[in-house]
Enzyme design. Structure first.
Site, short mmCIF file in Angstrom:
data_model
loop_
_atom_site.label_atom_id
_atom_site.label_comp_id
_atom_site.label_asym_id
_atom_site.label_seq_id
_atom_site.Cartn_x
_atom_site.Cartn_y
_atom_site.Cartn_z
N SER A 142 27.34 12.36 6.01
CA SER A 142 28.17 11.15 6.04
C SER A 142 27.47 10.07 6.84
CB SER A 142 29.52 11.44 6.70
OG SER A 142 30.21 10.23 6.93
N TYR A 155 34.05 14.86 13.72
CA TYR A 155 33.56 14.66 12.35
C TYR A 155 32.13 14.08 12.38
CZ TYR A 155 33.33 12.99 7.51
OH TYR A 155 32.93 12.77 6.21
N LYS A 159 28.54 15.88 11.10
CA LYS A 159 27.73 15.32 10.02
C LYS A 159 26.31 14.99 10.49
CE LYS A 159 30.64 15.59 6.62
NZ LYS A 159 30.35 16.45 5.46
P1 NAP Z 1 38.09 15.59 -0.83
O1 NAP Z 1 38.49 14.72 -1.97
O2 NAP Z 1 39.09 15.94 0.21
O3 NAP Z 1 37.45 16.94 -1.45
C1 NAP Z 1 37.00 17.97 -0.65
C2 NAP Z 1 37.29 19.29 -1.34
O4 NAP Z 1 36.80 20.36 -0.51
C3 NAP Z 1 38.80 19.52 -1.52
O5 NAP Z 1 39.07 20.08 -2.78
C4 NAP Z 1 39.11 20.50 -0.40
O6 NAP Z 1 40.24 21.31 -0.64
C5 NAP Z 1 37.83 21.33 -0.37
N1 NAP Z 1 37.69 22.10 0.86
C6 NAP Z 1 38.18 21.80 2.10
N2 NAP Z 1 37.89 22.76 2.97
C7 NAP Z 1 37.20 23.71 2.28
C8 NAP Z 1 36.64 24.95 2.63
N3 NAP Z 1 36.75 25.44 3.88
N4 NAP Z 1 36.00 25.67 1.69
C9 NAP Z 1 35.90 25.21 0.42
N5 NAP Z 1 36.43 24.04 0.01
C10 NAP Z 1 37.07 23.28 0.94
O7 NAP Z 1 36.87 14.96 -0.03
P2 NAP Z 1 35.62 14.07 -0.52
O8 NAP Z 1 35.85 12.70 -0.07
O9 NAP Z 1 35.28 14.33 -1.92
O10 NAP Z 1 34.50 14.70 0.46
C11 NAP Z 1 33.42 15.49 -0.01
C12 NAP Z 1 32.33 15.46 1.04
O11 NAP Z 1 31.89 14.11 1.23
C13 NAP Z 1 32.77 15.95 2.41
O12 NAP Z 1 31.75 16.74 3.00
C14 NAP Z 1 32.97 14.67 3.20
O13 NAP Z 1 32.82 14.85 4.58
C15 NAP Z 1 31.89 13.80 2.61
N6 NAP Z 1 32.13 12.37 2.78
C16 NAP Z 1 33.27 11.78 2.29
C17 NAP Z 1 33.46 10.42 2.49
C18 NAP Z 1 34.70 9.71 2.00
O14 NAP Z 1 34.97 8.59 2.45
N7 NAP Z 1 35.45 10.26 1.07
C19 NAP Z 1 32.50 9.66 3.18
C20 NAP Z 1 31.37 10.30 3.66
C21 NAP Z 1 31.18 11.66 3.45
P3 NAP Z 1 41.64 20.86 0.07
O15 NAP Z 1 41.95 19.50 -0.46
O16 NAP Z 1 42.59 21.93 -0.36
O17 NAP Z 1 41.38 20.84 1.56
#
Ligand code: NAP
Length: 255
Positions: A142, A155, A159
């Site tokens: 991130s 967080y 990261k």
């Molecule tokens: P998201 O929509 O919440 O999707 C994350 C998925 O991972 C969800 O289906 C979640 O299930 C699942 N998950 C959570 N804990 C888990 C575990 N212990 N084992 C297996 N699966 C698990 O999030 P996203 O925004 O796509 O994020 C994906 C990645 O991008 C993350 O690493 C996040 O830190 C990174 N990121 C996101 C952003 C942003 O703004 N969205 C920015 C920078 C980086 P549940 O919903 O049931 O928990």
């Protein structure tokens, strides 16, 4: 097709960025294992990919547990015979709060899901990739790990460590034809965006979003597909000389 006959495992692929990565990888010819802690959402992604005429399977996995990491990697090998691409995307956010309000339990949980998971999956997958003669790992980090926002200490630290772990493993694995890189997205239009908001912020979601938007030089949130395209580049032969980098997909946020 950039990933014809490749086998990819994408964690957290039941939602958001992981779902977009799994879908694009499948569209580009990869057989994809969708891993997610949530069976409903994970199965939905795999079904959606199959309905498009591509190949995918779902496996339930909590990436913070070693046994589950073993299970999803064994599942991938059993279903598709190999593991070419491991995409460590699963991650969790925290509600914005000062350090004094972060419990030891929350700190440990964030580190386990966001950071330990990358160690665990790489510990299991790298020997397999060595034996296969190569492989690719992509870790979703991130921009918070490069330029932290206030109130996200656990967080951001998790990261930043993912990015360093990526480099540490890339140098270890380079001579085995294994490339390991990370991507650092800026705020991306997924359910996670609101997971970080306090109750007060949630009462004024649009105002909060405008505040975040003002900190992104390019003037828009990333879409999950923007991150997926960066992952595809790193997974493909186009990036055959690229290892140990962190690729910000951040509209200039880290400048
Ligand atoms: P998201 O929509 O919440 O999707 C994350 C998925 O991972 C969800 O289906 C979640 O299930 C699942 N998950 C959570 N804990 C888990 C575990 N212990 N084992 C297996 N699966 C698990 O999030 P996203 O925004 O796509 O994020 C994906 C990645 O991008 C993350 O690493 C996040 O830190 C990174 N990121 C996101 C952003 C942003 O703004 N969205 C920015 C920078 C980086 P549940 O919903 O049931 O928990």
């Amino acid at each position: 097709m950039k990933l014809k006959d490749k086998v990819a495992l994408v964690t957290g692929a039941g939602s958001g960025i992981g779902k977009a990565i799994a879908t694009l990888f499948a569209k580009e010819g990869a057989k994809v294992v969708v891993a997610d802690i949530d069976p409903e959402k994970g199965q939905e992604t795999a079904d959606m990919i199959k309905q498009s005429g591509w190949d995918a399977r779902y496996v339930q996995s909590d990436v913070s547990r070693e046994a589950d990491c073993e299970k999803m990697i064994q599942f991938t090998q059993a279903k598709f015979g190999k593991l070419d691409i491991l995409c460590n995307n699963a991650g969790i956010a925290m509600v914005i709060c000062p350090v004094e309000n972060v419990s030891e339990e929350l700190w440990d949980h964030i580190m386990a899901v966001n950071l330990k998971s990358v160690f665990l999956t790489c510990k299991i997958a790298i020997p397999i990739m060595k034996e296969q003669g190569g492989g690719i790992v992509i870790n979703v980090s991130s921009v918070s790990g490069i330029r932290p926002r206030s109130g996200l200490c656990a967080y951001s630290a998790s990261k930043s460590a993912v990015t360093t772990l990526t480099k540490a493993l890339a140098i270890e694995a380079a001579t085995h034809n294994i490339r390991i890189n990370s991507i650092s997205p800026v705020a991306t239009d997924t359910p996670m965006l609101e997971d970080m908001m306090t109750d007060e912020m949630k009462e004024n979601v649009e105002v909060t979003k405008q505040f975040v938007l003002a900190t992104i030089p390019i003037g828009k949130f990333a879409q999950p597909e923007d991150i997926a395209k960066a992952a595809l580049f790193l997974a493909s032969e186009d990036a055959s000389m690229v290892t140990g980098i962190d690729l910000p997909v951040d509209g200039g946020r880290s400048i």
